[in-house]
Design a protein around this motif. Sequence first.
Motif: not given
Length: 463
Positions: A153-171
């Motif tokens: 997968i591309s870097d852009a697709d990976f960045d979306q999954f990484q961002s969703a993981y960080m947001v879930a941790k903050q939630d």
Amino acid sequence: MAKNNSKRTWLFIGGGVVVIFLGLFIAKQQGWIGKVDPTVVEFGKVKRESIVEKVSASGKIQPEVEVKVSPDVSGEIVALSVAEGDSVVAGQVLLKIRPDNYVSLLARAEAQLNATKASMEQSKAALAQSEARLSKAKIDFDRNQRLHNDKVISDADFDQFQSAYMVAKQDLESAKANVKAATYNVKSSEAALKEATTNLTKTTIYAPQSGIISKLNVELGERVVGTSQMAGTEMLRIANLNNMEVRVNVNENDITRVSLGDTVIIDVDAFTSSERKFKGVVYEIASSANQSGTATSVTTDAVTEFEVKIRVLRDSYRDLIKGRLSYPLKPGMTASVEILTNRKDNILTVPLAAVTTREIGGEEVAKDAKKGSDAPAEPAKEETAQQAKKRKEKIKEVVFISEKGKAKMVEVKTGISDFDNIEIVSGLKEGQEIISGPYATVAKNLKEGELVKKKDAKAEEKK
């Protein structure tokens, strides 16, 4: 011839003058002329007696324990179940304050508690959802990280999954904080409910101790003010009238002679007509002076006094108690006390009026003052102070005795005294006759060597 007559005349004149002077001298010696009337005085004797030293004071009778009852809540008195003079026991209901407002506050506090508990449950549910979202985001992140490492997968697709993981941790952290805040809100609501419940119970006033209603200041229907931080309206007082005390103020000159355990004779004004005396004992002495006697007082005649508490012995008035609820001593009664501070038996004594003070060696002091009269201004002040000190040292306690019809001053050393006699430590012997009065004569007028004679009681009665 004329010369002889003149000489004889002068001889007659000279002889006459000699005779006159001789007659005056004899008349003076015999007391026919120039006679000084002796001072009329009273005599007493040095004798052995017992002396009880006393300190007198006056004050009020009070219960040893008296509790002032004030409300913690404000409102109208809707029930009053006691009257002044009633006997109560600890825990007995005394009165009730209208509870309507406090019932409403209690209901509001209960509703608030239920609301905060519901809010806490919602926060817990949100926390569980956040944990589930974080778990899914973590799985997606781990899977796509491996794919990204394999260049699938591309870097852009990976960045979306990484961002969703960080947001879930903050939630999840936010959900945990919301649960903690909800927990504190529940505790606050529970405290408010407890306070409302306590305030409601405080609308019923109970007796804090057993005793007698010594004072009732309120009536049914009256409004009272109460707070938890300060004293509210004083509604009533409960006193234990079985244990009474006398509170007196003792002058600073006498307080050093008063000790714990001293016996006290108490004269209550209400029993003066029956000449009834009560007994007591000193059980408390103030460590500091009353406020009226401190340096802050603005009055010039302020007297420094200390409060002394005297327990009235119940045995001294047990016979006056009529029935179970009869209390002969009431709070506020006026009483005079005599504190017996010291006692000595078989000691040398003289009447108190016989002892006075005189300046011994006053002429020497006067000479010293005269010598210093020509000194400069500053040294003169210093000498004046020294002279005053010397004069003070020369003031001694003395007693007058009669010696060959003349007053003689005898220096004595005294001890304890009562209102009649004073102890003689040294200077006199038992049986010795002393001048005991009148008081003004002994204290001020009588001088060394002055002629004295005994007062004739019969002559005074005739006058």
